[in-house]
Scaffold this active site. Structure first.
Site, mmCIF file in Angstrom:
data_model
loop_
_atom_site.group_PDB
_atom_site.id
_atom_site.type_symbol
_atom_site.label_atom_id
_atom_site.label_comp_id
_atom_site.label_asym_id
_atom_site.label_seq_id
_atom_site.Cartn_x
_atom_site.Cartn_y
_atom_site.Cartn_z
ATOM 1 N N GLY A 76 0.758 -1.245 0.000
ATOM 2 C CA GLY A 76 0.000 0.000 0.000
ATOM 3 C C GLY A 76 0.791 1.299 0.000
ATOM 4 O O GLY A 76 0.345 2.298 -0.541
ATOM 5 N N GLU A 133 4.004 4.161 6.015
ATOM 6 C CA GLU A 133 2.776 3.364 5.852
ATOM 7 C C GLU A 133 1.727 4.169 5.097
ATOM 8 O O GLU A 133 1.744 5.403 5.132
ATOM 9 C CB GLU A 133 2.229 3.032 7.240
ATOM 10 C CG GLU A 133 1.998 1.643 7.648
ATOM 11 C CD GLU A 133 1.363 0.618 6.759
ATOM 12 O OE1 GLU A 133 1.174 0.833 5.549
ATOM 13 O OE2 GLU A 133 1.046 -0.435 7.297
ATOM 14 N N ASP A 134 0.809 3.466 4.452
ATOM 15 C CA ASP A 134 -0.302 4.160 3.799
ATOM 16 C C ASP A 134 -1.354 4.579 4.823
ATOM 17 O O ASP A 134 -1.837 5.702 4.815
ATOM 18 C CB ASP A 134 -0.925 3.286 2.689
ATOM 19 C CG ASP A 134 -1.301 1.882 3.156
ATOM 20 O OD1 ASP A 134 -1.048 1.533 4.327
ATOM 21 O OD2 ASP A 134 -1.860 1.119 2.336
ATOM 22 N N ASP A 170 -4.831 1.839 10.917
ATOM 23 C CA ASP A 170 -6.228 1.575 11.247
ATOM 24 C C ASP A 170 -6.277 1.151 12.726
ATOM 25 O O ASP A 170 -6.272 2.001 13.615
ATOM 26 C CB ASP A 170 -6.737 0.491 10.273
ATOM 27 C CG ASP A 170 -8.200 0.151 10.406
ATOM 28 O OD1 ASP A 170 -8.828 0.578 11.379
ATOM 29 O OD2 ASP A 170 -8.730 -0.570 9.549
ATOM 30 N N LYS A 212 -6.693 6.452 10.949
ATOM 31 C CA LYS A 212 -8.095 6.339 11.393
ATOM 32 C C LYS A 212 -8.079 6.423 12.921
ATOM 33 O O LYS A 212 -7.982 5.396 13.610
ATOM 34 C CB LYS A 212 -8.686 5.000 10.959
ATOM 35 C CG LYS A 212 -8.881 4.838 9.482
ATOM 36 C CD LYS A 212 -9.624 3.520 9.202
ATOM 37 C CE LYS A 212 -9.651 3.216 7.730
ATOM 38 N NZ LYS A 212 -10.290 1.916 7.426
ATOM 39 N N PHE A 247 -13.825 3.206 5.128
ATOM 40 C CA PHE A 247 -12.983 2.414 4.235
ATOM 41 C C PHE A 247 -12.623 3.238 3.004
ATOM 42 O O PHE A 247 -13.509 3.715 2.288
ATOM 43 C CB PHE A 247 -13.670 1.107 3.827
ATOM 44 C CG PHE A 247 -12.756 0.209 3.079
ATOM 45 C CD1 PHE A 247 -11.777 -0.510 3.750
ATOM 46 C CD2 PHE A 247 -12.817 0.114 1.694
ATOM 47 C CE1 PHE A 247 -10.885 -1.325 3.060
ATOM 48 C CE2 PHE A 247 -11.929 -0.692 0.994
ATOM 49 C CZ PHE A 247 -10.973 -1.404 1.680
ATOM 50 N N VAL A 248 -11.343 3.395 2.778
ATOM 51 C CA VAL A 248 -10.875 4.237 1.670
ATOM 52 C C VAL A 248 -9.981 3.446 0.707
ATOM 53 O O VAL A 248 -9.345 2.479 1.101
ATOM 54 C CB VAL A 248 -10.107 5.486 2.193
ATOM 55 C CG1 VAL A 248 -11.048 6.462 2.867
ATOM 56 C CG2 VAL A 248 -8.981 5.092 3.140
ATOM 57 N N ASP A 299 -5.899 -0.374 -1.464
ATOM 58 C CA ASP A 299 -6.692 -1.263 -2.313
ATOM 59 C C ASP A 299 -7.972 -1.764 -1.675
ATOM 60 O O ASP A 299 -8.150 -1.710 -0.459
ATOM 61 C CB ASP A 299 -5.846 -2.473 -2.698
ATOM 62 C CG ASP A 299 -5.739 -3.477 -1.549
ATOM 63 O OD1 ASP A 299 -5.338 -3.066 -0.441
ATOM 64 O OD2 ASP A 299 -6.068 -4.647 -1.753
ATOM 65 N N ARG A 310 -5.592 0.606 -6.364
ATOM 66 C CA ARG A 310 -4.305 1.190 -5.958
ATOM 67 C C ARG A 310 -3.837 2.262 -6.935
ATOM 68 O O ARG A 310 -3.100 3.166 -6.579
ATOM 69 C CB ARG A 310 -3.221 0.112 -5.894
ATOM 70 C CG ARG A 310 -3.424 -0.943 -4.830
ATOM 71 C CD ARG A 310 -2.121 -1.712 -4.633
ATOM 72 N NE ARG A 310 -2.301 -2.984 -3.949
ATOM 73 C CZ ARG A 310 -2.336 -3.149 -2.635
ATOM 74 N NH1 ARG A 310 -2.235 -2.106 -1.841
ATOM 75 N NH2 ARG A 310 -2.479 -4.339 -2.098
HETATM 76 P P1 IMP Z 1 -4.057 -1.967 10.975
HETATM 77 O O1 IMP Z 1 -3.140 -3.088 11.356
HETATM 78 O O2 IMP Z 1 -5.486 -2.271 11.417
HETATM 79 O O3 IMP Z 1 -3.618 -0.612 11.456
HETATM 80 O O4 IMP Z 1 -4.179 -1.964 9.416
HETATM 81 C C1 IMP Z 1 -3.251 -1.460 8.579
HETATM 82 C C2 IMP Z 1 -3.405 -2.043 7.185
HETATM 83 O O5 IMP Z 1 -4.780 -2.381 6.874
HETATM 84 C C3 IMP Z 1 -3.025 -1.008 6.173
HETATM 85 O O6 IMP Z 1 -1.644 -1.069 5.893
HETATM 86 C C4 IMP Z 1 -3.881 -1.367 4.994
HETATM 87 O O7 IMP Z 1 -3.218 -2.346 4.206
HETATM 88 C C5 IMP Z 1 -5.109 -1.992 5.578
HETATM 89 N N1 IMP Z 1 -6.216 -1.020 5.670
HETATM 90 C C6 IMP Z 1 -6.751 -0.497 6.796
HETATM 91 N N2 IMP Z 1 -7.749 0.360 6.523
HETATM 92 C C7 IMP Z 1 -7.853 0.372 5.174
HETATM 93 C C8 IMP Z 1 -8.709 1.109 4.260
HETATM 94 O O8 IMP Z 1 -9.585 1.913 4.641
HETATM 95 N N3 IMP Z 1 -8.501 0.874 2.940
HETATM 96 C C9 IMP Z 1 -7.568 0.000 2.471
HETATM 97 N N4 IMP Z 1 -6.748 -0.678 3.279
HETATM 98 C C10 IMP Z 1 -6.886 -0.503 4.619
#
Ligand code: IMP
Length: 190
Positions: A57, A112-113, A116, A144, A165-166, A172, A178
């Protein structure tokens, strides 16, 4: 480059069978990424940080961020297992590709992108700290804030967003979306 002037930002589109609408356009993203690059350039002046991009991402954000950094810097990548096509983070992550560079004693910036739940970042920071870097920072394009369950320090945040969700700009939905130059939000969630 004439054709670029004819590209317009679509207000809404369908990806993977779901409708998405514009959330952050390319100009807004570009301006903010430039600001983050300038901040990093100031903060790391006189040093040579290494940016560690989290695949897949972060590749687009990383490419633009790096071009906005005007001090010497290096790049490497790591890859975690993805959550598949799910829109909800499962929090279960594994390291699929390790970094190649030696980061002991280096100034590391994880790129990081999106953060979450924060579980992926917590996992990455644990791995990175085991290599004994001189410093460890995080740059994320999106955060987020309401979804984050763990306490991770985010040094450079592009945009703090709601729990939506984006897709686009590297992010993606089941591997699609992407390539979009703008960021879109799913219509149901907003
Ligand atoms: P976390 O471990 O919950 O913080 O998630 C991080 C990863 O989840 C990111 O690097 C993304 O790959 C994916 N992700 C979380 N939210 C989104 C979203 O809204 N759109 C797309 N990918 C997401």
């Amino acid at each position: 480059m004439q054709e670029l002037h004819h590209l317009s930002v679509k207000r809404s589109l369908t990806v993977g069978g779901d409708r998405f609408k514009i959330y952050l356009d390319r100009k807004t993203i570009r301006n903010r990424v430039s600001e983050l690059g300038a901040e990093i350039s100031t903060d790391f002046a006189g040093r040579t940080p290494i940016l560690i991009g989290v695949l897949n991402g972060a590749f687009m954000f990383l490419a633009d961020l790096m071009r906005s950094i005007d001090i010497d810097c290096e790049v490497d990548f790591l890859k975690l297992s993805s959550y598949g096509a799910e829109k909800i983070s499962s929090g279960v992550v594994q390291e699929l590709k390790k970094i190649d560079a030696s980061i002991e004693g280096r100034h590391v910036i994880v790129v990081e992108d999106i953060v979450d739940t924060g579980l992926s970042m917590e996992f990455i920071l644990k791995i990175m700290s085991e290599y004994n870097p001189a410093s460890l920072s995080v740059a994320t394009l999106l955060h987020k804030t309401d979804a984050t369950k763990v306490d991770v320090r985010l040094d450079y945040v592009g945009f703090r967003i709601k729990n939506l969700f984006v897709i686009g700009y590297g992010l993606d939905y089941g591997q699609l979306g992407r390539n979009l130059a703008d960021i879109y939000v799913i219509e149901d969630d907003s």
